[in-house]
Design a protein around this motif. Structure first.
Motif, PDB file in Angstrom:
ATOM      1  N   LYS A 226       0.866  -1.196   0.000  1.00 48.59           N
ATOM      2  CA  LYS A 226       0.000   0.000   0.000  1.00 48.59           C
ATOM      3  C   LYS A 226       0.889   1.227   0.000  1.00 48.59           C
ATOM      4  O   LYS A 226       1.832   1.321   0.771  1.00 48.59           O
ATOM      5  N   ASP A 259      -4.438  -4.815  -3.835  1.00 45.77           N
ATOM      6  CA  ASP A 259      -5.642  -4.103  -3.396  1.00 45.77           C
ATOM      7  C   ASP A 259      -5.769  -2.917  -4.338  1.00 45.77           C
ATOM      8  O   ASP A 259      -4.841  -2.105  -4.457  1.00 45.77           O
ATOM      9  N   HIS A 262      -4.635   0.685  -3.410  1.00 44.88           N
ATOM     10  CA  HIS A 262      -3.339   0.910  -2.777  1.00 44.88           C
ATOM     11  C   HIS A 262      -2.259   1.420  -3.714  1.00 44.88           C
ATOM     12  O   HIS A 262      -1.071   1.121  -3.536  1.00 44.88           O
ATOM     13  N   ASP A 294      -6.812   5.370  -0.701  1.00 45.52           N
ATOM     14  CA  ASP A 294      -7.376   4.076  -0.310  1.00 45.52           C
ATOM     15  C   ASP A 294      -8.816   4.308   0.156  1.00 45.52           C
ATOM     16  O   ASP A 294      -9.154   4.114   1.320  1.00 45.52           O
ATOM     17  N   ASP A 296     -11.600   2.850  -0.456  1.00 44.54           N
ATOM     18  CA  ASP A 296     -12.415   1.674  -0.113  1.00 44.54           C
ATOM     19  C   ASP A 296     -13.872   1.814  -0.531  1.00 44.54           C
ATOM     20  O   ASP A 296     -14.792   1.379   0.162  1.00 44.54           O
ATOM     21  N   ASP A 332     -12.552  -5.714  -0.468  1.00 41.96           N
ATOM     22  CA  ASP A 332     -12.046  -5.031   0.730  1.00 41.96           C
ATOM     23  C   ASP A 332     -12.566  -3.600   0.661  1.00 41.96           C
ATOM     24  O   ASP A 332     -11.982  -2.762  -0.011  1.00 41.96           O
TER      25      ASP A 332
HETATM   26 MN    MN Z   1      -6.797  -0.656   2.151  1.00 45.65          MN
END
Ligand code: MN
Ligand code: RM4
Ligand code: MN
Length: 435
Positions: A226, A259, A262, A294, A296, A332
């Protein structure tokens, strides 16, 4: 009369009635799409079979309401523990049918008896995907602090505690039937000069080696990089370069997890994916979406074409039967302003739909356009697949698997959130943080 069985917390008759109302129209849409795809030599039934086999794991921490570092606004009927979380996950899977596994996070989801938890999940029709360790925050009563790092801390005692926690996660995961440990650490620095770059990476390699050596047979370790946050100047495993170096130095059981949130905003993630596939080091994904960092946000909410381009690489690798290619798919996300169950249903279905779109790419034509350096037609070939509305395929897959043609409509009609809110008291945790 309501028919509710444990693995299906939503009234099955409600699902059936809603499906009945919609199935004739779905049938017509499916046939029309089938005819259209057949003109391009694609068998819709073959696509449907591949889509039906696709699954993406739900993060246990995603069913709770998230927050930012400024505040958290609790939702109604939030899950109080892993048992409530599993029930929410069962709702998601009942309606979308492509999210049959759950990825847990420790110590958030810690219980005394993991074998019992596994049985509880099985009764809900769920199994466990990768287990996640957490050494990015201190636990109440912990003797040592992760404020200045965990696996890369300058103090060997802190590193030992962080290693110990990861070993405990593996032990729990064994009882849950998991086959992978995902390690993301927040270690890094917020000021130039604060941390010695080479030495901290060296400490990372030593600590992860101790964890790697304890992996049971058949297990993998997913290293998650990340860019930044919580460290604001440097992060020890900040990109796929550091992640790959570590995975290569550890050995074949270590792979790199991507991810989507990231990376720096303009980074070409699908190309990173292709590189990791090429060297046999792609662990899998944490799907989400983002605009700035990030964030999300829900998968496909901001950059659906980027998600498609990632899946284009994945389908291409599968078609080429690249050795060792077996990516793990997980969501995630942090749901701050939506009902987490709704967001996860939509996100799971979006990831599945994107996979379906990538299956439609005419790879023979694309190869030819690439060889001929026909940039325009190559790009049009991808766009043609991306622009195909595959909704009838994913809806039909859901229907045939016992799910809902329109999961959101059924979920809202079921009043599940209202029902659990009556028994789950409103959370009093208002502080910032992701959970
Ligand atoms: Mn994350
Ligand atoms: C991190 C990272 C990890 C997740 C935590 C909660 O940013 O994405 O995968 O476990 O958040
Ligand atoms: Mn992640």
């Amino acid at each position: 009369m309501a028919t509710i069985i444990e693995s299906q917390p939503i009234d099955r008759e409600l699902v059936a009635a809603d499906n009945t109302r919609r199935s004739a129209a779905l049938g017509r849409d499916y046939d029309a799409l089938g005819e259209r795809l057949a003109r391009g030599g694609i068998d819709i039934e073959a696509v449907k079979r591949e889509v039906a086999a696709f699954t993406v794991a739900v993060p246990s921490w995603g069913v709770g309401t998230g927050g930012t570092r400024f505040a958290r606004f609790p939702g109604w009927g939030e899950p109080r523990n892993i048992h409530d979380k599993l029930r929410d996950c069962a709702v998601i899977n009942q309606l979308v049918r492509c999210t049959s596994s759950v990825s847990v996070h420790f110590p958030w989801d810690w219980v005394d008896n993991f074998a019992e938890l596994r049985a509880e999940a099985a009764r809900l029709g769920l199994r466990f995907d990768a287990v996640n360790s957490n050494t990015f925050q201190d636990q109440p009563g912990a003797a040592l602090s992760y404020k200045f790092g965990s696996l890369t801390h300058t103090d060997p005692a802190v590193r030992a505690a962080a290693i110990e926690h990861n070993l405990a996660c593996i032990a729990a995961g064994e009882n849950l039937g998991s086959r992978a440990l995902t390690v993301w650490i927040g270690d890094g620095s917020s000021f130039p000069g604060q941390q010695h770059f080479r030495r901290s990476f060296e400490r990372y390699l030593q600590s992860t080696r101790a964890i790697y050596d304890a992996l049971p047979d058949g297990w993998h370790m997913y290293l998650e990089h990340k860019l930044f946050e919580p460290a604001f100047y440097s992060t020890v495993i900040q990109d796929w370069g550091s992640s790959l170096l570590a995975a290569q130095s550890l050995g074949p059981k270590a792979r790199c997890l991507v991810d989507l949130g990231h990376h720096a905003p303009t980074v070409n993630i699908e190309m990173i994916v292709a590189r990791l596939i090429a060297c046999g080091k792609l662990a899998g994904f944490h799907f989400n979406d983002s605009k700035y960092g990030d964030d999300d946000l829900d998968s496909g909410a901001i950059q659906p074409y980027r998600l498609f381009l990632v899946f284009n690489e994945l389908v291409d690798a599968a078609r080429d039967r690249v050795a060792g290619f077996e990516p793990a798919y997980m969501l995630d996300q942090s749901h701050n302003v939506t009902d987490p169950i709704e967001s996860l249903m939509v996100s799971g279905a979006t990831v599945q739909r994107t996979f379906a779109q990538a299956l439609l790419v005419d790879r023979v034509a694309l190869d030819a356009y690439q060889e001929a350096n026909d940039a325009l037609m190559a790009s049009q070939t991808l766009k043609a697949a991306f622009e195909t509305d595959v909704s009838p395929i994913v809806a039909r897959v859901r229907l045939e698997a016992g799910g809902a043609i329109e999961p959101l409509a059924v979920y809202r009609a079921s009043k599940y959130r209202e029902r659990v809110a009556a028994v789950r008291p409103k959370s009093s945790s208002l502080g910032g943080g992701i959970v």
